[in-house]
Design a protein around this motif. Structure first.
Motif, mmCIF file in Angstrom:
data_model
loop_
_atom_site.group_PDB
_atom_site.id
_atom_site.type_symbol
_atom_site.label_atom_id
_atom_site.label_comp_id
_atom_site.label_asym_id
_atom_site.label_seq_id
_atom_site.Cartn_x
_atom_site.Cartn_y
_atom_site.Cartn_z
ATOM 1 N N ARG A 31 43.326 39.421 36.931
ATOM 2 C CA ARG A 31 43.776 39.817 35.504
ATOM 3 C C ARG A 31 42.302 39.647 34.624
ATOM 4 N NH1 ARG A 31 48.600 39.981 33.571
ATOM 5 N NH2 ARG A 31 48.038 39.260 31.430
ATOM 6 N N GLN A 32 41.477 38.582 34.998
ATOM 7 C CA GLN A 32 40.109 38.466 34.293
ATOM 8 C C GLN A 32 39.145 39.947 34.560
ATOM 9 O OE1 GLN A 32 38.769 34.848 35.489
ATOM 10 N NE2 GLN A 32 39.445 33.833 34.011
ATOM 11 N N TRP A 90 40.358 42.830 35.375
ATOM 12 C CA TRP A 90 40.852 43.781 34.734
ATOM 13 C C TRP A 90 40.513 43.930 33.067
ATOM 14 C CZ3 TRP A 90 44.919 47.743 36.036
ATOM 15 C CH2 TRP A 90 45.275 48.338 35.181
ATOM 16 N N GLU A 91 40.519 42.887 32.533
ATOM 17 C CA GLU A 91 39.936 42.864 31.271
ATOM 18 C C GLU A 91 38.500 43.184 30.944
ATOM 19 O OE1 GLU A 91 41.435 40.381 28.264
ATOM 20 O OE2 GLU A 91 42.888 39.377 29.245
ATOM 21 N N PHE A 106 38.463 47.090 31.929
ATOM 22 C CA PHE A 106 39.056 48.083 31.142
ATOM 23 C C PHE A 106 39.153 47.897 29.670
ATOM 24 C CE2 PHE A 106 41.035 48.838 35.152
ATOM 25 C CZ PHE A 106 40.875 50.166 35.410
ATOM 26 N N GLY A 107 38.530 46.342 29.057
ATOM 27 C CA GLY A 107 38.668 46.175 27.693
ATOM 28 C C GLY A 107 40.065 45.649 27.098
ATOM 29 N N VAL A 108 41.090 45.639 27.875
ATOM 30 C CA VAL A 108 42.297 45.219 27.453
ATOM 31 C C VAL A 108 42.801 44.440 28.295
ATOM 32 C CG1 VAL A 108 42.619 47.153 25.881
ATOM 33 C CG2 VAL A 108 43.531 47.307 28.311
ATOM 34 N N PRO A 109 44.084 43.523 28.432
ATOM 35 C CA PRO A 109 44.807 42.891 29.415
ATOM 36 C C PRO A 109 45.695 43.823 30.074
ATOM 37 C CG PRO A 109 45.308 42.008 27.090
ATOM 38 C CD PRO A 109 44.378 43.408 27.005
ATOM 39 N N PRO A 110 45.695 43.572 31.296
ATOM 40 C CA PRO A 110 46.578 44.561 32.372
ATOM 41 C C PRO A 110 48.106 44.530 31.872
ATOM 42 C CG PRO A 110 46.012 42.456 33.490
ATOM 43 C CD PRO A 110 45.378 42.384 32.027
#
Length: 135
Positions: free
Chosen positions: A13-14, A16-17, A20-24
């Motif tokens: 999850r970290q 991913w953020e 992609f700059g946003v939470p999954p």
């Protein structure tokens, strides 16, 4: 075991953020997060989809029609064109095109054979509205 947290989930999850700059998505599985991050890393290493493909996908997402480009014809596809009362069926081969048991190097050669004049083969078979040839 149920109720047991996956240690990879928090790390993914970290990641991913960071990427992609946003939470999954809240319910994304660990396997999905891993695959998406691996795909993004591959895109950064080797490049993404060609511009024409991205444009076509965008049109599809917007509900707009997309014409198949002549370079994307696949072996086994069939093109049909009616000319002067006769229907012509062309089979797309790996290397060339078959019409009436004869193999031609291009659609333009077939259009020339059928009409006796110079045509853009892709235009003659309705694959494009632009280009040279008669119309």
């Amino acid at each position: 075991m149920p109720g047991r947290a996956d240690p990879d989930r928090a790390r993914l999850r970290q990641a991913w953020e960071a990427v992609f700059g946003v939470p999954p998505p809240a319910y994304a599985s660990v396997a999905f997060l891993r695959l998406a991050l691996e795909h993004e890393a591959q895109v950064k290493r080797h490049g993404g989809l060609p511009v024409a493909t991205r444009r076509a996908l965008r049109k599809i997402a917007e509900g707009k029609p997309v014409r198949e480009a002549r370079g994307s014809l696949r072996a086994g596809a069939h093109l049909v064109r009616e000319w002067n009362g006769r229907s012509y069926q062309v089979e797309v081969l790996e290397r060339g095109f078959r019409l009436d048991a004869r193999i031609y190097p291009s659609l333009s050669a077939i259009a020339r054979h059928i009409t006796g004049t110079t045509w853009s083969g892709p235009r003659f078979f309705g694959l494009t509205n632009r280009g040279g040839g008669k119309g």
